[in-house]
Scaffold this active site. Structure first.
Site, PDB file in Angstrom:
ATOM      1  N   ASN A   1       4.145   3.579 -10.510  1.00  0.00           N
ATOM      2  CA  ASN A   1       3.008   3.665 -11.418  1.00  0.00           C
ATOM      3  C   ASN A   1       1.679   3.844 -10.695  1.00  0.00           C
ATOM      4  O   ASN A   1       0.736   4.415 -11.262  1.00  0.00           O
ATOM      5  CB  ASN A   1       2.948   2.386 -12.268  1.00  0.00           C
ATOM      6  CG  ASN A   1       1.637   2.222 -12.993  1.00  0.00           C
ATOM      7  OD1 ASN A   1       1.353   2.925 -13.969  1.00  0.00           O
ATOM      8  ND2 ASN A   1       0.798   1.303 -12.524  1.00  0.00           N
TER       9      ASN A   1
ATOM     10  N   LYS B   1       0.669  15.747 -10.326  1.00  0.00           N
ATOM     11  CA  LYS B   1       1.642  15.360 -11.346  1.00  0.00           C
ATOM     12  C   LYS B   1       2.681  16.456 -11.566  1.00  0.00           C
ATOM     13  O   LYS B   1       3.854  16.167 -11.824  1.00  0.00           O
ATOM     14  CB  LYS B   1       0.922  15.024 -12.655  1.00  0.00           C
ATOM     15  CG  LYS B   1       0.060  13.769 -12.572  1.00  0.00           C
ATOM     16  CD  LYS B   1       0.860  12.538 -12.172  1.00  0.00           C
ATOM     17  CE  LYS B   1       0.020  11.265 -12.192  1.00  0.00           C
ATOM     18  NZ  LYS B   1       0.800  10.069 -11.794  1.00  0.00           N
TER      19      LYS B   1
ATOM     20  N   SER C   1       4.203   9.887 -14.807  1.00  0.00           N
ATOM     21  CA  SER C   1       3.551  11.177 -14.658  1.00  0.00           C
ATOM     22  C   SER C   1       2.385  11.244 -15.636  1.00  0.00           C
ATOM     23  O   SER C   1       1.606  10.288 -15.758  1.00  0.00           O
ATOM     24  CB  SER C   1       4.566  12.307 -14.893  1.00  0.00           C
ATOM     25  OG  SER C   1       3.969  13.571 -14.757  1.00  0.00           O
TER      26      SER C   1
ATOM     27  N   ASP D   1       0.884  -1.162   0.000  1.00  0.00           N
ATOM     28  CA  ASP D   1       0.000   0.000   0.000  1.00  0.00           C
ATOM     29  C   ASP D   1       0.923   1.213   0.000  1.00  0.00           C
ATOM     30  O   ASP D   1       1.568   1.495   1.024  1.00  0.00           O
ATOM     31  CB  ASP D   1      -0.897  -0.013   1.236  1.00  0.00           C
ATOM     32  CG  ASP D   1      -1.817   1.196   1.334  1.00  0.00           C
ATOM     33  OD1 ASP D   1      -1.704   2.107   0.466  1.00  0.00           O
ATOM     34  OD2 ASP D   1      -2.628   1.255   2.279  1.00  0.00           O
TER      35      ASP D   1
ATOM     36  N   TYR E   1      -5.471  16.500  -9.558  1.00  0.00           N
ATOM     37  CA  TYR E   1      -4.676  15.480 -10.247  1.00  0.00           C
ATOM     38  C   TYR E   1      -3.506  16.132 -10.978  1.00  0.00           C
ATOM     39  O   TYR E   1      -2.353  15.684 -10.864  1.00  0.00           O
ATOM     40  CB  TYR E   1      -5.547  14.707 -11.240  1.00  0.00           C
ATOM     41  CG  TYR E   1      -4.784  13.667 -12.030  1.00  0.00           C
ATOM     42  CD1 TYR E   1      -4.459  12.441 -11.464  1.00  0.00           C
ATOM     43  CD2 TYR E   1      -4.398  13.909 -13.351  1.00  0.00           C
ATOM     44  CE1 TYR E   1      -3.759  11.482 -12.181  1.00  0.00           C
ATOM     45  CE2 TYR E   1      -3.699  12.966 -14.071  1.00  0.00           C
ATOM     46  CZ  TYR E   1      -3.376  11.752 -13.491  1.00  0.00           C
ATOM     47  OH  TYR E   1      -2.670  10.813 -14.205  1.00  0.00           O
TER      48      TYR E   1
END
Length: 269
Positions: free
Chosen positions: A80, A149, A131, A53, A145
């Protein structure tokens, strides 16, 4: 110790992670896939799954220790695992924002901190942070989001300078929208859209249409393989559209980029 390269990849149960794990195993890599529940994952030849996790320090430490005990080294770390969130910035709660950053930024940080000492000791390693084109471009109603990134990209570039002398490098892999569960089933902010409703729905509909014709996870996995086997390059857009967007961001006037983005996301002007 075997000369076979050892790869660790998080978020390996589906999407880009699963496709990359499968492709790398097919190409002779020893792959360890990190997933939340290995019992719910379909087996892949050449891939060993372990519990991790990325939001939990102890879980990450235990997972990396397990890989090192089994393989003796980590040659490539692929961060990822990620989550998405759709909704207006104004409507996003602090808790919702923290959940995005905990996975998309602090998750890679936890994995890096756990795996990097062994890479430094071996004076060899590659860290690939997955990314997005939203790591260098804004996106309406995907502000948290995109912010996560952007943060990942800043962390990656800074880290690369710090660890280069140990022969460890960092790659930023930057896909555009990909036809995966992450994009199709993105979470939405809980607060009512209110004054943003009309435009938010129009934008989300535009994004979902793009996802339907977006590159497959297998195409991004092929880019990951190329990033490992090919000459080093920090920023690696994944796919033709991502490459085009990267070039436009660098060379187009800011006003032209702004107008193009608003048109792409369904804004009238």
């Amino acid at each position: 110790m075997s000369n076979q390269k050892v790869v660790v990849i998080t978020g390996a149960s589906s999407g880009i992670g699963e496709a990359a794990a499968r492709l790398l195993a097919q190409n002779g890599f020893k792959v360890f896939g990190g997933v939340r529940n290995p019992n719910r994952v379909s087996s892949i030849p050449g891939v060993r799954f372990g519990t991790v996790d990325v939001n939990d320090d102890t879980s990450v430490a235990n997972f990396v220790e397990w890989v090192l005990s089994e393989a003796g080294k980590i040659d490539v770390l692929i961060n990822n695992a990620g989550v998405s969130l759709l909704g207006p910035v104004e409507n996003t709660s602090t808790a919702e924002a923290q959940r995005v950053f905990d996975t998309n930024v602090f998750g890679p940080l936890r994995m890096i901190r756990a795996a990097l000492p062994s890479m430094r000791a071996a004076r060899s390693g590659l860290i690939i942070n997955v990314s997005s084109v939203l790591g260098f471009l804004p996106a309406p109603f995907m502000g948290l989001y995109a912010s996560s990134k952007h943060a990942l990209e800043g962390l990656s570039e800074s880290l690369d300078h710090e660890i280069r002398e140990f022969n460890v490098r960092v790659v930023l892999l930057e896909p555009t929208f990909t036809n995966t569960k992450l994009d199709v089933n993105a979470a939405h902010t809980e607060a009512p859209l209110g004054v943003y409703e009309r435009q938010a729905y129009a934008t989300i509909e535009t994004v979902q249409d793009q996802i339907k014709s977006a590159p497959s996870p297998q195409a991004v996995a092929a880019k990951i393989l190329a990033a490992i086997n090919g000459p080093y390059q920090m920023r690696q857009p994944a796919g033709g559209q991502a490459t085009l967007l990267s070039r436009l961001r660098r060379f187009m006037p800011a006003n032209a980029v702004d107008k193009s983005l608003r048109k792409t996301f369904g804004f009238g002007r």
